[in-house]
Design a protein around this motif. Structure first.
Motif, PDB file in Angstrom:
ATOM      1  N   HIS A   1       0.800  -1.212   0.000  1.00 40.41           N
ATOM      2  CA  HIS A   1       0.000   0.000   0.000  1.00 40.41           C
ATOM      3  C   HIS A   1       0.836   1.267   0.000  1.00 40.41           C
ATOM      4  O   HIS A   1       0.291   2.357  -0.166  1.00 40.41           O
ATOM      5  N   ASN A   2       2.126   1.138   0.182  1.00 40.30           N
ATOM      6  CA  ASN A   2       3.006   2.297   0.151  1.00 40.30           C
ATOM      7  C   ASN A   2       3.503   2.497  -1.281  1.00 40.30           C
ATOM      8  O   ASN A   2       4.278   1.683  -1.792  1.00 40.30           O
ATOM      9  N   PRO A   3       3.075   3.564  -1.967  1.00 42.60           N
ATOM     10  CA  PRO A   3       3.469   3.768  -3.363  1.00 42.60           C
ATOM     11  C   PRO A   3       4.981   3.781  -3.566  1.00 42.60           C
ATOM     12  O   PRO A   3       5.478   3.330  -4.602  1.00 42.60           O
ATOM     13  N   ALA A   4       5.728   4.289  -2.561  1.00 45.62           N
ATOM     14  CA  ALA A   4       7.180   4.377  -2.698  1.00 45.62           C
ATOM     15  C   ALA A   4       7.842   3.009  -2.711  1.00 45.62           C
ATOM     16  O   ALA A   4       8.969   2.864  -3.192  1.00 45.62           O
ATOM     17  N   ARG A   5       7.167   2.007  -2.187  1.00 48.52           N
ATOM     18  CA  ARG A   5       7.740   0.668  -2.101  1.00 48.52           C
ATOM     19  C   ARG A   5       7.161  -0.303  -3.127  1.00 48.52           C
ATOM     20  O   ARG A   5       7.537  -1.471  -3.154  1.00 48.52           O
ATOM     21  N   LEU A   6       6.248   0.181  -3.959  1.00 48.79           N
ATOM     22  CA  LEU A   6       5.532  -0.714  -4.861  1.00 48.79           C
ATOM     23  C   LEU A   6       6.442  -1.353  -5.893  1.00 48.79           C
ATOM     24  O   LEU A   6       6.371  -2.560  -6.153  1.00 48.79           O
ATOM     25  N   ALA A   7       7.326  -0.561  -6.514  1.00 45.62           N
ATOM     26  CA  ALA A   7       8.225  -1.103  -7.532  1.00 45.62           C
ATOM     27  C   ALA A   7       9.137  -2.172  -6.928  1.00 45.62           C
ATOM     28  O   ALA A   7       9.366  -3.229  -7.541  1.00 45.62           O
ATOM     29  N   ARG A   8       9.668  -1.920  -5.728  1.00 47.32           N
ATOM     30  CA  ARG A   8      10.545  -2.902  -5.081  1.00 47.32           C
ATOM     31  C   ARG A   8       9.770  -4.174  -4.727  1.00 47.32           C
ATOM     32  O   ARG A   8      10.289  -5.282  -4.863  1.00 47.32           O
ATOM     33  N   ALA A   9       8.518  -4.019  -4.278  1.00 47.87           N
ATOM     34  CA  ALA A   9       7.705  -5.187  -3.940  1.00 47.87           C
ATOM     35  C   ALA A   9       7.450  -6.053  -5.172  1.00 47.87           C
ATOM     36  O   ALA A   9       7.515  -7.284  -5.109  1.00 47.87           O
ATOM     37  N   ILE A  10       7.190  -5.402  -6.304  1.00 48.18           N
ATOM     38  CA  ILE A  10       6.998  -6.146  -7.558  1.00 48.18           C
ATOM     39  C   ILE A  10       8.305  -6.820  -7.963  1.00 48.18           C
ATOM     40  O   ILE A  10       8.323  -7.992  -8.373  1.00 48.18           O
ATOM     41  N   GLY A  11       9.410  -6.087  -7.838  1.00 47.39           N
ATOM     42  CA  GLY A  11      10.712  -6.671  -8.166  1.00 47.39           C
ATOM     43  C   GLY A  11      11.042  -7.873  -7.311  1.00 47.39           C
ATOM     44  O   GLY A  11      11.570  -8.878  -7.808  1.00 47.39           O
ATOM     45  N   ASN A  12      10.726  -7.813  -6.027  1.00 49.61           N
ATOM     46  CA  ASN A  12      10.986  -8.950  -5.146  1.00 49.61           C
ATOM     47  C   ASN A  12      10.132 -10.160  -5.524  1.00 49.61           C
ATOM     48  O   ASN A  12      10.579 -11.301  -5.429  1.00 49.61           O
ATOM     49  N   LYS A  13       8.898  -9.897  -5.957  1.00 43.57           N
ATOM     50  CA  LYS A  13       8.041 -10.998  -6.410  1.00 43.57           C
ATOM     51  C   LYS A  13       8.626 -11.643  -7.663  1.00 43.57           C
ATOM     52  O   LYS A  13       8.641 -12.866  -7.806  1.00 43.57           O
ATOM     53  N   ILE A  14       9.139 -10.818  -8.565  1.00 46.90           N
ATOM     54  CA  ILE A  14       9.777 -11.335  -9.776  1.00 46.90           C
ATOM     55  C   ILE A  14      11.001 -12.164  -9.412  1.00 46.90           C
ATOM     56  O   ILE A  14      11.220 -13.259  -9.958  1.00 46.90           O
ATOM     57  N   ARG A  15      11.799 -11.679  -8.472  1.00 43.98           N
ATOM     58  CA  ARG A  15      13.009 -12.392  -8.064  1.00 43.98           C
ATOM     59  C   ARG A  15      12.663 -13.745  -7.443  1.00 43.98           C
ATOM     60  O   ARG A  15      13.326 -14.748  -7.711  1.00 43.98           O
ATOM     61  N   ARG A  16      11.608 -13.785  -6.631  1.00 47.28           N
ATOM     62  CA  ARG A  16      11.211 -15.044  -6.003  1.00 47.28           C
ATOM     63  C   ARG A  16      10.684 -16.050  -7.024  1.00 47.28           C
ATOM     64  O   ARG A  16      10.835 -17.257  -6.857  1.00 47.28           O
ATOM     65  N   ALA A  17      10.062 -15.536  -8.082  1.00 50.38           N
ATOM     66  CA  ALA A  17       9.537 -16.431  -9.117  1.00 50.38           C
ATOM     67  C   ALA A  17      10.654 -17.126  -9.875  1.00 50.38           C
ATOM     68  O   ALA A  17      10.460 -18.199 -10.450  1.00 50.38           O
ATOM     69  N   GLY A  18      11.840 -16.522  -9.879  1.00 47.35           N
ATOM     70  CA  GLY A  18      12.982 -17.149 -10.532  1.00 47.35           C
ATOM     71  C   GLY A  18      13.061 -16.818 -12.008  1.00 47.35           C
ATOM     72  O   GLY A  18      12.391 -15.911 -12.517  1.00 47.35           O
ATOM     73  N   ASP A  19      13.894 -17.575 -12.710  1.00 51.31           N
ATOM     74  CA  ASP A  19      14.107 -17.329 -14.139  1.00 51.31           C
ATOM     75  C   ASP A  19      12.826 -17.581 -14.931  1.00 51.31           C
ATOM     76  O   ASP A  19      12.001 -18.413 -14.567  1.00 51.31           O
TER      77      ASP A  19
END
Length: 345
Positions: free
Chosen positions: A186-204
């Motif tokens: 819910h924090n707009p400033a952290r949204l891009a990082r949260a999406i990036g972390n989800k991508i990283r966890r999903a793997g290649d």
């Protein structure tokens, strides 16, 4: 594909137990009102179970407060039963009428692997496997969205978001992506990082498809480049030619267009459909008559391509079915004329 499925949809059926006792007979209701209530309760249960709707969802669709619907459904509503029954009856009747009308509308042909769609699939595959940033810029009605949906359904770790004029900014686009990736931040400033972390966890092999990408502003496109560079995922920006021409024709201050252009690993550009694909699409509608095929191919060469053929054939088929006839040139020309889009094509 890869979307979060809420438990409310999965367990909705178990909450729809038929009430044991009917409403009490009072001065503000008749026995006929109670008999109709039983019929409506059964209709609501059947409709809700078939659609996987919860009680809260049904109440919302009816336009009734949750508490009122809950009391009505359980037979404990103390207000005028005839008035509430009427609201539910109108809702069920509308659903039945819509289903009846929908049944008469012909279905579009299923996804087809044609020369053009294979090019789109290959470009998406490149973006996912490399991973890389690609741009797919095709004319209207050439099947780019349907092909992206097919790719999303058939492969893991593919997420497709559609942007618009209302979501063309970085935050708007990130919000759409977060919804598709089931990211709750819910924090707009952290949204891009949260999406990036989800991508990283999903793997290649993660691919983000951004449809209607011509709406994106420069900052949003730069954010997508950031995902490719930092989180090593594939990104496909899909839309019309406008999304790319800004790099080749416009030079704005304080913006490194060369940096953005150099990140594009592959670009698929095609303003018009292949002639062989138009022929194949017309045949997929079961059209064998040469005159009908020629007319439909001519429609497909106008702006809108396959979509123009699709909408014209749906209307023509409804005309023919309504008269108990097989689709012929007279029905197709009548449908095209009555659609009245010639000046826009």
């Amino acid at each position: 594909m890869n979307k979060h499925v809420g438990t409310s949809q999965m367990t909705a059926g178990s909450t729809w137990e038929r009430p044991v006792n009917p409403p009490v007979l009072l001065d503000n209701r008749s026995q006929e009102d109670i008999q109709l209530w039983w019929q409506l309760v059964d209709g609501v249960i059947d409709t809700a179970k078939a659609s996987g709707w919860t009680k809260a969802e049904v109440a919302r669709r009816i336009g009734m407060a949750d508490g009122t619907f809950s009391q009505w459904f359980s037979g404990k509503y103390s207000g005028r039963l005839d008035s509430t029954n009427k609201i539910v009856l109108q809702w069920l009747s509308a659903i039945e009428e819509n289903a009846s009308i929908a049944a008469t509308i012909p279905q579009s042909p299923p996804f087809m692997k044609m020369r053009g769609t294979v090019e789109i699939l290959d470009t998406l595959m490149w973006a996912q496997l490399c991973p890389d940033l690609v741009m797919i810029t095709l004319g209207a009605g050439m099947g780019k969205t349907e092909t992206c949906m097919h790719f999303e359904r058939s492969r893991r770790h593919v997420y497709r978001a559609t942007v618009s004029e209302n979501t063309k900014t970085v935050h708007g686009m990130l919000t759409e992506l977060a919804e598709e990736l089931d990211v709750r931040e819910h924090n707009p400033a952290r949204l891009a990082r949260a999406i990036g972390n989800k991508i990283r966890r999903a793997g290649d092999g993660t691919l983000l498809i951004v449809d209607e990408g011509q709406h994106l502003n420069d900052e949003a496109i730069n954010q997508l480049r950031h995902f490719v560079d930092v989180y090593k995922c594939g990104v496909a920006i899909v839309g019309n030619a406008e999304v790319y021409t800004r790099f080749s024709k416009e030079k704005k201050k304080n913006r490194s267009y060369d940096q953005l252009k150099s990140r594009i690993g592959k670009r698929l550009q095609r303003p018009e459909p292949y002639a062989e694909d138009l022929v194949a699409y017309v045949r997929s509608w079961g059209i064998e008559d040469p005159d009908c095929a020629k007319f439909l191919i001519g429609i497909g060469k106008k702006g809108g391509a396959f979509r123009q053929i699709d909408k014209t054939m749906k209307l023509a088929t409804m005309y023919a079915n309504g008269r108990g006839e097989t689709v012929a040139l007279i029905h197709i020309t009548e449908a095209w004329k009555n659609r009245d889009v010639e000046d826009m094509a």
